[in-house]
Design a protein around this motif. Sequence first.
Motif, short mmCIF file in Angstrom:
data_model
loop_
_atom_site.label_atom_id
_atom_site.label_comp_id
_atom_site.label_asym_id
_atom_site.label_seq_id
_atom_site.Cartn_x
_atom_site.Cartn_y
_atom_site.Cartn_z
N LEU A 1 0.83 -1.20 0.00
CA LEU A 1 0.00 0.00 0.00
C LEU A 1 0.87 1.25 0.00
CD1 LEU A 1 -2.75 1.39 0.17
CD2 LEU A 1 -2.61 1.16 2.67
N ASN A 2 1.94 1.25 0.77
CA ASN A 2 2.85 2.40 0.78
C ASN A 2 3.40 2.68 -0.62
OD1 ASN A 2 2.47 2.66 3.53
ND2 ASN A 2 4.38 1.63 4.07
N ARG A 3 3.74 1.62 -1.34
CA ARG A 3 4.28 1.80 -2.69
C ARG A 3 3.18 2.28 -3.64
NH1 ARG A 3 6.86 -3.10 -1.22
NH2 ARG A 3 5.51 -4.38 -2.56
N MET A 4 1.96 1.80 -3.44
CA MET A 4 0.85 2.24 -4.28
C MET A 4 0.59 3.74 -4.07
SD MET A 4 -1.64 -1.06 -3.62
CE MET A 4 -3.11 -0.38 -4.41
N LEU A 5 0.61 4.16 -2.82
CA LEU A 5 0.43 5.59 -2.54
C LEU A 5 1.56 6.41 -3.14
CD1 LEU A 5 -0.75 5.41 1.20
CD2 LEU A 5 -2.15 5.92 -0.80
N GLY A 6 2.78 5.92 -2.97
CA GLY A 6 3.93 6.64 -3.51
C GLY A 6 3.89 6.81 -5.02
N ALA A 7 3.28 5.85 -5.70
CA ALA A 7 3.20 5.91 -7.16
C ALA A 7 2.33 7.06 -7.64
CB ALA A 7 2.66 4.59 -7.71
N ILE A 8 1.45 7.58 -6.78
CA ILE A 8 0.62 8.73 -7.17
C ILE A 8 0.90 9.95 -6.29
CG2 ILE A 8 -1.24 7.37 -8.22
CD1 ILE A 8 -2.83 7.68 -5.62
N GLY A 9 2.11 9.97 -5.72
CA GLY A 9 2.55 11.15 -4.99
C GLY A 9 1.98 11.31 -3.59
N LEU A 10 1.56 10.22 -2.97
CA LEU A 10 1.01 10.29 -1.62
C LEU A 10 1.85 9.45 -0.66
CD1 LEU A 10 -2.82 9.83 -2.39
CD2 LEU A 10 -1.61 11.98 -1.97
N ASP A 11 1.67 9.71 0.62
CA ASP A 11 2.25 8.86 1.67
C ASP A 11 1.34 8.96 2.89
OD1 ASP A 11 2.89 11.21 3.11
OD2 ASP A 11 4.84 11.35 2.13
#
Length: 270
Positions: free
Chosen positions: A143-153
Amino acid sequence: MSQDRPLNNAELLSVLDWYRAAGVDLAVVDEPVDRFAQRPPAPSAPAQRAVAVAEVTPPATPSPGPIGGDPGEARQLAASAQNLDELRDILERYDGCGLKFRATQLVFADGNPDAKIMLIGEAPGAEEDRQGKPFVGRSGQLLNRMLGAIGLDRTKVYIVNTVPWRPPGNRTPTPEEMELCLPFLNRQVELVAPKLVMTLGGPAMQTVFKTTNGIIKMRGKWQEVSIGAHEVPALPTLHPAYLLRNPAAKQQAWRDLISFRQRLDALGLG
C-alpha cells in the motif's frame, strides 16, 4: 525423513505461530473432560466454615459477558464522541464486540487525521494486531508503494478499517460484528470529514457502498456515498493482500490509482 521425529525449537515456534494465526488460544488435553461430571473435593473444616459465611453473604452481581452486544448502545457511544481522541477512548472501553477479547489490542487508525483523503480497509491482520496500526504488514508495504506511485504517503492520508479488532485467523467479520463496529467507523468518518475516500477490498467496499456486489464488478467506479452523516465521493479498488496473491491484477489497481490521482488534482487536494 521420519514422520515421527521430534521437532526442533524453530519448528515448534513455527507451529505455535501457525496456531496463533489460526486463532487458537486455548490448549486442551488428548482426552475430552466432562466438566459436568466432575465433583468438587469434600471441604475441610475451615473450608466448611468459609462456606457457611458465604451462604449469608449476598453473591456479587456477575459482570456482563462480551457476547450479544447491543447495536443501539454502540450507536449512542459513537455519537457521544466529540473528537477522535474521545472516540478512541470509547472504543478502548467498549466491551460489546466479542472480537476485542480475542485481539491483542485496538487498531484504531494511522496517518494524518487532518488529511482530506481517507482509505478504508476491512480488518487488522496479525502484524496490525501486534503493532496496533492498520496496514503495517506485507500488504501495508505494498500500500505504501501504491500511494507513492501517485505522490502520496501516510502523512497525506488517514487509514482506518471497518472493524478495529483482528478477527481470529483473519476470517471475514460476521454481519453481527460489522453491525456493532459500523457506528464507530461512521463517527470516525464524520469527525475526519474527508473530501475523498478509497475503499480497499471487497468487504470494505460492500460496507461503504452498501452493496452485495463483488469488488471485481465495482472496482474503479466512482460513487457518492453516505458514511454516517457524511457524504463523500468514493472509489473502490482491490486490496493489497489480493494483489500480492494475484500480481496480474495490479494493472487494474494501477488504473484505479490513476483515476484517484486525477480526482485529487481536479479538487486541488494533491
